[in-house]
Scaffold this motif. Structure first.
Motif, PDB file in Angstrom:
ATOM      1  N   ASP A   1     -14.778 -40.038  51.522  1.00  8.45           N
ATOM      2  CA  ASP A   1     -15.008 -41.138  52.457  1.00  8.45           C
ATOM      3  C   ASP A   1     -14.844 -42.500  51.793  1.00  8.45           C
ATOM      4  O   ASP A   1     -15.413 -42.766  50.732  1.00  8.45           O
ATOM      5  CB  ASP A   1     -16.421 -41.051  53.044  1.00  8.45           C
ATOM      6  CG  ASP A   1     -16.500 -40.019  54.160  1.00  8.45           C
ATOM      7  OD1 ASP A   1     -15.462 -39.427  54.485  1.00  8.45           O
ATOM      8  OD2 ASP A   1     -17.612 -39.819  54.694  1.00  8.45           O
ATOM      9  N   ASP A   2     -14.057 -43.354  52.450  1.00  9.92           N
ATOM     10  CA  ASP A   2     -13.943 -44.768  52.094  1.00  9.92           C
ATOM     11  C   ASP A   2     -13.470 -45.013  50.663  1.00  9.92           C
ATOM     12  O   ASP A   2     -13.857 -45.992  50.022  1.00  9.92           O
ATOM     13  CB  ASP A   2     -15.269 -45.493  52.348  1.00  9.92           C
ATOM     14  CG  ASP A   2     -15.546 -45.623  53.836  1.00  9.92           C
ATOM     15  OD1 ASP A   2     -14.585 -45.560  54.623  1.00  9.92           O
ATOM     16  OD2 ASP A   2     -16.719 -45.783  54.204  1.00  9.92           O
ATOM     17  N   ASP A   3     -12.625 -44.162  50.166  1.00 10.49           N
ATOM     18  CA  ASP A   3     -11.967 -44.387  48.873  1.00 10.49           C
ATOM     19  C   ASP A   3     -10.468 -44.475  49.165  1.00 10.49           C
ATOM     20  O   ASP A   3      -9.681 -43.633  48.745  1.00 10.49           O
ATOM     21  CB  ASP A   3     -12.278 -43.235  47.913  1.00 10.49           C
ATOM     22  CG  ASP A   3     -11.696 -43.469  46.524  1.00 10.49           C
ATOM     23  OD1 ASP A   3     -11.456 -44.639  46.179  1.00 10.49           O
ATOM     24  OD2 ASP A   3     -11.474 -42.486  45.803  1.00 10.49           O
ATOM     25  N   HIS A   4     -10.072 -45.501  49.901  1.00 13.23           N
ATOM     26  CA  HIS A   4      -8.726 -45.574  50.446  1.00 13.23           C
ATOM     27  C   HIS A   4      -7.821 -46.525  49.668  1.00 13.23           C
ATOM     28  O   HIS A   4      -8.267 -47.578  49.214  1.00 13.23           O
ATOM     29  CB  HIS A   4      -8.757 -46.079  51.894  1.00 13.23           C
ATOM     30  CG  HIS A   4      -9.548 -45.232  52.825  1.00 13.23           C
ATOM     31  ND1 HIS A   4      -8.996 -44.178  53.518  1.00 13.23           N
ATOM     32  CD2 HIS A   4     -10.853 -45.281  53.184  1.00 13.23           C
ATOM     33  CE1 HIS A   4      -9.929 -43.614  54.265  1.00 13.23           C
ATOM     34  NE2 HIS A   4     -11.058 -44.261  54.083  1.00 13.23           N
ATOM     35  N   ALA A   5      -6.551 -46.155  49.591  1.00  9.43           N
ATOM     36  CA  ALA A   5      -5.528 -47.146  49.304  1.00  9.43           C
ATOM     37  C   ALA A   5      -5.183 -47.834  50.619  1.00  9.43           C
ATOM     38  O   ALA A   5      -5.425 -47.292  51.701  1.00  9.43           O
ATOM     39  CB  ALA A   5      -4.284 -46.468  48.723  1.00  9.43           C
ATOM     40  N   VAL A   6      -4.644 -49.035  50.542  1.00 10.80           N
ATOM     41  CA  VAL A   6      -4.189 -49.753  51.732  1.00 10.80           C
ATOM     42  C   VAL A   6      -2.676 -49.651  51.786  1.00 10.80           C
ATOM     43  O   VAL A   6      -1.989 -49.910  50.789  1.00 10.80           O
ATOM     44  CB  VAL A   6      -4.636 -51.226  51.700  1.00 10.80           C
ATOM     45  CG1 VAL A   6      -4.043 -51.994  52.876  1.00 10.80           C
ATOM     46  CG2 VAL A   6      -6.159 -51.319  51.719  1.00 10.80           C
ATOM     47  N   SER A   7      -2.143 -49.238  52.933  1.00 12.26           N
ATOM     48  CA  SER A   7      -0.702 -49.025  53.059  1.00 12.26           C
ATOM     49  C   SER A   7      -0.059 -50.107  53.913  1.00 12.26           C
ATOM     50  O   SER A   7      -0.688 -50.690  54.799  1.00 12.26           O
ATOM     51  CB  SER A   7      -0.423 -47.649  53.673  1.00 12.26           C
ATOM     52  OG  SER A   7      -0.983 -47.566  54.975  1.00 12.26           O
TER      53      SER A   7
ATOM     54  N   VAL B   1       3.022 -51.976  59.875  1.00 11.54           N
ATOM     55  CA  VAL B   1       1.632 -51.600  60.152  1.00 11.54           C
ATOM     56  C   VAL B   1       0.860 -51.589  58.837  1.00 11.54           C
ATOM     57  O   VAL B   1       1.242 -50.910  57.882  1.00 11.54           O
ATOM     58  CB  VAL B   1       1.540 -50.221  60.830  1.00 11.54           C
ATOM     59  CG1 VAL B   1       0.075 -49.833  61.037  1.00 11.54           C
ATOM     60  CG2 VAL B   1       2.275 -50.235  62.168  1.00 11.54           C
ATOM     61  N   VAL B   2      -0.204 -52.357  58.802  1.00 13.76           N
ATOM     62  CA  VAL B   2      -1.093 -52.388  57.643  1.00 13.76           C
ATOM     63  C   VAL B   2      -2.327 -51.573  57.974  1.00 13.76           C
ATOM     64  O   VAL B   2      -2.914 -51.743  59.052  1.00 13.76           O
ATOM     65  CB  VAL B   2      -1.500 -53.837  57.303  1.00 13.76           C
ATOM     66  CG1 VAL B   2      -2.426 -53.852  56.088  1.00 13.76           C
ATOM     67  CG2 VAL B   2      -0.276 -54.690  57.038  1.00 13.76           C
ATOM     68  N   GLY B   3      -2.714 -50.672  57.077  1.00 16.03           N
ATOM     69  CA  GLY B   3      -3.876 -49.846  57.374  1.00 16.03           C
ATOM     70  C   GLY B   3      -4.339 -49.049  56.185  1.00 16.03           C
ATOM     71  O   GLY B   3      -3.766 -49.125  55.093  1.00 16.03           O
ATOM     72  N   TYR B   4      -5.381 -48.274  56.404  1.00 19.46           N
ATOM     73  CA  TYR B   4      -5.935 -47.429  55.356  1.00 19.46           C
ATOM     74  C   TYR B   4      -5.124 -46.146  55.220  1.00 19.46           C
ATOM     75  O   TYR B   4      -4.801 -45.489  56.206  1.00 19.46           O
ATOM     76  CB  TYR B   4      -7.387 -47.062  55.659  1.00 19.46           C
ATOM     77  CG  TYR B   4      -8.354 -48.209  55.511  1.00 19.46           C
ATOM     78  CD1 TYR B   4      -8.595 -48.772  54.269  1.00 19.46           C
ATOM     79  CD2 TYR B   4      -9.029 -48.721  56.613  1.00 19.46           C
ATOM     80  CE1 TYR B   4      -9.486 -49.818  54.123  1.00 19.46           C
ATOM     81  CE2 TYR B   4      -9.933 -49.768  56.478  1.00 19.46           C
ATOM     82  CZ  TYR B   4     -10.146 -50.319  55.225  1.00 19.46           C
ATOM     83  OH  TYR B   4     -11.027 -51.356  55.089  1.00 19.46           O
ATOM     84  N   ASP B   5      -4.816 -45.779  53.981  1.00 23.87           N
ATOM     85  CA  ASP B   5      -4.123 -44.535  53.695  1.00 23.87           C
ATOM     86  C   ASP B   5      -5.139 -43.390  53.614  1.00 23.87           C
ATOM     87  O   ASP B   5      -6.351 -43.611  53.628  1.00 23.87           O
ATOM     88  CB  ASP B   5      -3.365 -44.666  52.371  1.00 23.87           C
ATOM     89  CG  ASP B   5      -2.067 -43.894  52.349  1.00 23.87           C
ATOM     90  OD1 ASP B   5      -1.980 -42.882  53.076  1.00 23.87           O
ATOM     91  OD2 ASP B   5      -1.143 -44.282  51.627  1.00 23.87           O
ATOM     92  N   PHE B   6      -4.617 -42.165  53.509  1.00 31.48           N
ATOM     93  CA  PHE B   6      -5.466 -40.983  53.361  1.00 31.48           C
ATOM     94  C   PHE B   6      -6.333 -41.101  52.102  1.00 31.48           C
ATOM     95  O   PHE B   6      -5.900 -41.606  51.070  1.00 31.48           O
ATOM     96  CB  PHE B   6      -4.592 -39.733  53.269  1.00 31.48           C
ATOM     97  CG  PHE B   6      -5.321 -38.498  52.819  1.00 31.48           C
ATOM     98  CD1 PHE B   6      -6.090 -37.783  53.710  1.00 31.48           C
ATOM     99  CD2 PHE B   6      -5.246 -38.073  51.505  1.00 31.48           C
ATOM    100  CE1 PHE B   6      -6.777 -36.645  53.306  1.00 31.48           C
ATOM    101  CE2 PHE B   6      -5.928 -36.934  51.084  1.00 31.48           C
ATOM    102  CZ  PHE B   6      -6.692 -36.223  51.983  1.00 31.48           C
ATOM    103  N   ALA B   7      -7.566 -40.640  52.185  1.00 34.19           N
ATOM    104  CA  ALA B   7      -8.464 -40.605  51.030  1.00 34.19           C
ATOM    105  C   ALA B   7      -8.995 -39.193  50.845  1.00 34.19           C
ATOM    106  O   ALA B   7      -9.114 -38.435  51.797  1.00 34.19           O
ATOM    107  CB  ALA B   7      -9.627 -41.569  51.236  1.00 34.19           C
ATOM    108  N   ASP B   8      -9.322 -38.836  49.596  1.00 29.45           N
ATOM    109  CA  ASP B   8      -9.870 -37.503  49.352  1.00 29.45           C
ATOM    110  C   ASP B   8     -11.391 -37.489  49.424  1.00 29.45           C
ATOM    111  O   ASP B   8     -12.031 -36.468  49.214  1.00 29.45           O
ATOM    112  CB  ASP B   8      -9.391 -36.954  48.005  1.00 29.45           C
ATOM    113  CG  ASP B   8      -9.734 -37.856  46.837  1.00 29.45           C
ATOM    114  OD1 ASP B   8     -10.365 -38.903  47.069  1.00 29.45           O
ATOM    115  OD2 ASP B   8      -9.367 -37.518  45.700  1.00 29.45           O
TER     116      ASP B   8
END
Length: 227
Positions: A79-85, A70-77
């Motif tokens: 809005d929209d400052d995500h790592a991709v997992s 599964v490719v997706g956005y990781d948790f961010a601290d």
């Protein structure tokens, strides 16, 4: 897409949300998040950011021997400052090594190294500044690394040549930090491995060396310097 070129096939299911909707965790999206079963052309259009109204949040693939990915956005601290997992089942990599036979450990390491090679292909294609590989970890964002000196990086690291060139002290600091691990050059950066299940040499850095905190501080300083 590098994942497809590496032999992965889309499952046909993609998670989407309105393009204008910010979030920190996927659960923040509530009813704005939907998982859709789509035909390949429509699915890949959203995944490649070609849809004006929706953006891809998660997408499933299958690949041997990894299974479901599964490719997706990781948790961010924020809005929209995500790592991709890139997530898959740990399977034998999640079993304590002392409970496995020699043959089981070899198979687990083969699984780990295969996944590392898959990540390498994606990183060469996407060219991120940095990345992390491990079991049950979440990659911190650049903002977190720069602001939180207690952040940890417990997994293997990828650090790009772009970042290494911008922060000359970073290379020597990381090489010293991972001196008892395994370091290899990828096409666009360094892979610094601290866990024997993810490197061909089978070497693991002792926890007493404090690599997760040291590496995070080195990377955080380099990212702050770059900005």
């Amino acid at each position: 897409m590098a994942l497809i070129a590496a032999g992965a096939e889309p499952t046909g299911v993609i998670g989407v949300a309105p393009r204008a909707r910010g979030f920190k965790m996927v659960s923040d999206l509530g009813a704005d998040y939907q998982e859709l079963g789509l035909k390949p052309d429509r699915l890949l259009a959203i995944a490649s950011d070609a849809d004006p109204g929706q953006r891809a949040i998660r997408m499933g693939f299958r690949r041997k021997p990894s299974g479901l990915i599964v490719v997706g956005y990781d948790f961010a601290d924020r809005d929209d400052d995500h790592a991709v997992s890139l997530l898959t089942a740990a399977k034998s990599l999640g079993v304590p090594q002392e409970l496995q036979s020699g043959a089981e450990l070899r198979r687990a390491r083969e699984r780990g190294c295969d996944f590392v090679d898959l990540v390498r292909r994606i990183i060469v294609d996407a060219d991120p500044l940095y990345g992390e590989i491990g079991v049950a970890i979440s990659t911190p964002t650049t903002h977190t690394l720069m602001k939180d000196t207690e952040t940890l990086l417990p997994g293997d690291l990828f650090v790009s040549d772009r970042l290494l060139a911008d922060a000359p002290a970073l290379r020597s600091g990381l090489l010293a930090c991972f001196s008892e691990g395994a370091v290899s050059s990828w096409e666009n950066g360094l892979h610094l491995s601290c866990w024997g299940m993810l490197n061909d040499r089978g070497v693991t850095i002792p926890e007493s060396m404090g690599v997760p905190r040291k590496a995070a501080r080195l990377l955080g300083r380099a990212l702050a310097h770059r900005r």
